[in-house]
Design a protein around this motif. Structure first.
Motif, PDB file in Angstrom:
ATOM      1  N   ILE A  76       0.832  -1.203   0.000  1.00  0.00           N
ATOM      2  CA  ILE A  76       0.000   0.000   0.000  1.00  0.00           C
ATOM      3  C   ILE A  76       0.872   1.260   0.000  1.00  0.00           C
ATOM      4  O   ILE A  76       0.570   2.227  -0.698  1.00  0.00           O
ATOM      5  CB  ILE A  76      -0.990  -0.035   1.182  1.00  0.00           C
ATOM      6  CG1 ILE A  76      -2.056  -1.106   0.884  1.00  0.00           C
ATOM      7  CG2 ILE A  76      -1.621   1.325   1.424  1.00  0.00           C
ATOM      8  CD1 ILE A  76      -3.034  -1.355   1.992  1.00  0.00           C
ATOM      9  N   LEU A  77       1.967   1.229   0.747  1.00  0.00           N
ATOM     10  CA  LEU A  77       2.882   2.374   0.738  1.00  0.00           C
ATOM     11  C   LEU A  77       3.507   2.578  -0.644  1.00  0.00           C
ATOM     12  O   LEU A  77       3.693   3.713  -1.084  1.00  0.00           O
ATOM     13  CB  LEU A  77       3.970   2.198   1.787  1.00  0.00           C
ATOM     14  CG  LEU A  77       3.559   2.490   3.220  1.00  0.00           C
ATOM     15  CD1 LEU A  77       4.656   2.071   4.189  1.00  0.00           C
ATOM     16  CD2 LEU A  77       3.220   3.950   3.406  1.00  0.00           C
ATOM     17  N   ALA A  78       3.826   1.484  -1.324  1.00  0.00           N
ATOM     18  CA  ALA A  78       4.387   1.591  -2.677  1.00  0.00           C
ATOM     19  C   ALA A  78       3.379   2.256  -3.612  1.00  0.00           C
ATOM     20  O   ALA A  78       3.737   3.148  -4.398  1.00  0.00           O
ATOM     21  CB  ALA A  78       4.779   0.209  -3.197  1.00  0.00           C
ATOM     22  N   ILE A  79       2.110   1.840  -3.531  1.00  0.00           N
ATOM     23  CA  ILE A  79       1.067   2.474  -4.348  1.00  0.00           C
ATOM     24  C   ILE A  79       0.992   3.959  -4.028  1.00  0.00           C
ATOM     25  O   ILE A  79       0.946   4.808  -4.922  1.00  0.00           O
ATOM     26  CB  ILE A  79      -0.299   1.788  -4.110  1.00  0.00           C
ATOM     27  CG1 ILE A  79      -0.290   0.368  -4.666  1.00  0.00           C
ATOM     28  CG2 ILE A  79      -1.434   2.604  -4.731  1.00  0.00           C
ATOM     29  CD1 ILE A  79      -1.488  -0.472  -4.248  1.00  0.00           C
ATOM     30  N   ILE A  91      -8.231   7.183   1.058  1.00  0.00           N
ATOM     31  CA  ILE A  91      -9.250   6.581   1.921  1.00  0.00           C
ATOM     32  C   ILE A  91      -9.496   5.135   1.495  1.00  0.00           C
ATOM     33  O   ILE A  91      -9.614   4.240   2.338  1.00  0.00           O
ATOM     34  CB  ILE A  91     -10.546   7.421   1.894  1.00  0.00           C
ATOM     35  CG1 ILE A  91     -10.301   8.767   2.590  1.00  0.00           C
ATOM     36  CG2 ILE A  91     -11.702   6.670   2.542  1.00  0.00           C
ATOM     37  CD1 ILE A  91     -11.408   9.775   2.419  1.00  0.00           C
ATOM     38  N   LEU A  92      -9.543   4.895   0.196  1.00  0.00           N
ATOM     39  CA  LEU A  92      -9.711   3.517  -0.296  1.00  0.00           C
ATOM     40  C   LEU A  92      -8.525   2.628   0.093  1.00  0.00           C
ATOM     41  O   LEU A  92      -8.708   1.452   0.399  1.00  0.00           O
ATOM     42  CB  LEU A  92      -9.902   3.515  -1.815  1.00  0.00           C
ATOM     43  CG  LEU A  92     -11.254   4.003  -2.317  1.00  0.00           C
ATOM     44  CD1 LEU A  92     -11.263   4.090  -3.839  1.00  0.00           C
ATOM     45  CD2 LEU A  92     -12.364   3.089  -1.825  1.00  0.00           C
ATOM     46  N   LEU A  93      -7.324   3.191   0.094  1.00  0.00           N
ATOM     47  CA  LEU A  93      -6.147   2.413   0.500  1.00  0.00           C
ATOM     48  C   LEU A  93      -6.229   2.021   1.971  1.00  0.00           C
ATOM     49  O   LEU A  93      -5.865   0.902   2.347  1.00  0.00           O
ATOM     50  CB  LEU A  93      -4.853   3.197   0.228  1.00  0.00           C
ATOM     51  CG  LEU A  93      -4.452   3.343  -1.236  1.00  0.00           C
ATOM     52  CD1 LEU A  93      -3.247   4.272  -1.367  1.00  0.00           C
ATOM     53  CD2 LEU A  93      -4.168   2.002  -1.870  1.00  0.00           C
ATOM     54  N   ILE A  94      -6.734   2.928   2.799  1.00  0.00           N
ATOM     55  CA  ILE A  94      -6.918   2.594   4.219  1.00  0.00           C
ATOM     56  C   ILE A  94      -7.958   1.490   4.359  1.00  0.00           C
ATOM     57  O   ILE A  94      -7.771   0.528   5.110  1.00  0.00           O
ATOM     58  CB  ILE A  94      -7.313   3.850   5.028  1.00  0.00           C
ATOM     59  CG1 ILE A  94      -6.141   4.833   5.057  1.00  0.00           C
ATOM     60  CG2 ILE A  94      -7.751   3.474   6.441  1.00  0.00           C
ATOM     61  CD1 ILE A  94      -6.500   6.205   5.587  1.00  0.00           C
ATOM     62  N   LEU A 100      -8.025  -6.229   3.817  1.00  0.00           N
ATOM     63  CA  LEU A 100      -7.095  -7.355   3.642  1.00  0.00           C
ATOM     64  C   LEU A 100      -6.803  -8.039   4.974  1.00  0.00           C
ATOM     65  O   LEU A 100      -6.700  -9.263   5.043  1.00  0.00           O
ATOM     66  CB  LEU A 100      -5.801  -6.882   2.980  1.00  0.00           C
ATOM     67  CG  LEU A 100      -5.913  -6.574   1.491  1.00  0.00           C
ATOM     68  CD1 LEU A 100      -4.626  -5.937   0.973  1.00  0.00           C
ATOM     69  CD2 LEU A 100      -6.236  -7.824   0.690  1.00  0.00           C
ATOM     70  N   HIS A 101      -6.693  -7.272   6.030  1.00  0.00           N
ATOM     71  CA  HIS A 101      -6.475  -7.879   7.347  1.00  0.00           C
ATOM     72  C   HIS A 101      -7.701  -8.671   7.790  1.00  0.00           C
ATOM     73  O   HIS A 101      -7.573  -9.720   8.413  1.00  0.00           O
ATOM     74  CB  HIS A 101      -6.092  -6.815   8.379  1.00  0.00           C
ATOM     75  CG  HIS A 101      -4.669  -6.415   8.298  1.00  0.00           C
ATOM     76  ND1 HIS A 101      -4.191  -5.553   7.352  1.00  0.00           N
ATOM     77  CD2 HIS A 101      -3.594  -6.798   9.020  1.00  0.00           C
ATOM     78  CE1 HIS A 101      -2.893  -5.405   7.510  1.00  0.00           C
ATOM     79  NE2 HIS A 101      -2.499  -6.155   8.518  1.00  0.00           N
TER      80      HIS A 101
END
Length: 127
Positions: A76-79, A91-94, A100-101
């Motif tokens: 996610i950080l890479a994205i 917000i979608l990444l969060i 995923l968790h």
């Protein structure tokens, strides 16, 4: 076990790694070098504390879960850093991180119910 004497030593080692890293990295990388040096300082301190704690209080960590969490976080950080998305994608990444968790079973349904109840209780308190 009253073995806190090494905490200051490990803190000093972490600070030394940070200072040396700053001296080496800031001239070429600027503020990013300072951030990397700080990361290395804290990581060295965390590793030293981990090994000392394992020696005193052996704890069987679930490293497979740790690695999955680290992998999700790095992905996610890479994205984020490669794409520089807007606020809605952030917000979608969060949400993706939490999703995923939840999918991998790190967040159990009863824990989600508990968190929802906490948020509901917190919202009532602000009225």
């Amino acid at each position: 076990k009253k073995k806190s004497g090494k905490l200051a030593l490990y803190g000093g080692i972490g600070a030394s790694v940070n200072i040396i890293g700053n001296l080496l990295l800031i001239p070429s990388l600027g503020i990013n070098g300072a951030a990397i040096a700080t990361l290395l300082g804290y990581a060295s301190m965390a590793l030293l504390l981990y090994f000392e704690n394992q020696r005193l209080y052996p704890t069987p960590y679930q490293w497979n879960k740790v690695m999955v969490t680290v992998s999700i976080s790095l992905g996610i950080l890479a994205i984020y850093f490669l794409w520089h998305p807007g606020v809605w994608i952030r917000i979608l990444l969060i949400a993706l991180y939490v999703g995923l968790h939840f999918t991998f079973g790190f967040i159990k349904p009863e824990e989600m119910k508990y968190l929802k109840a906490l948020f509901r209780r917190g919202q009532r308190g602000t009225e």
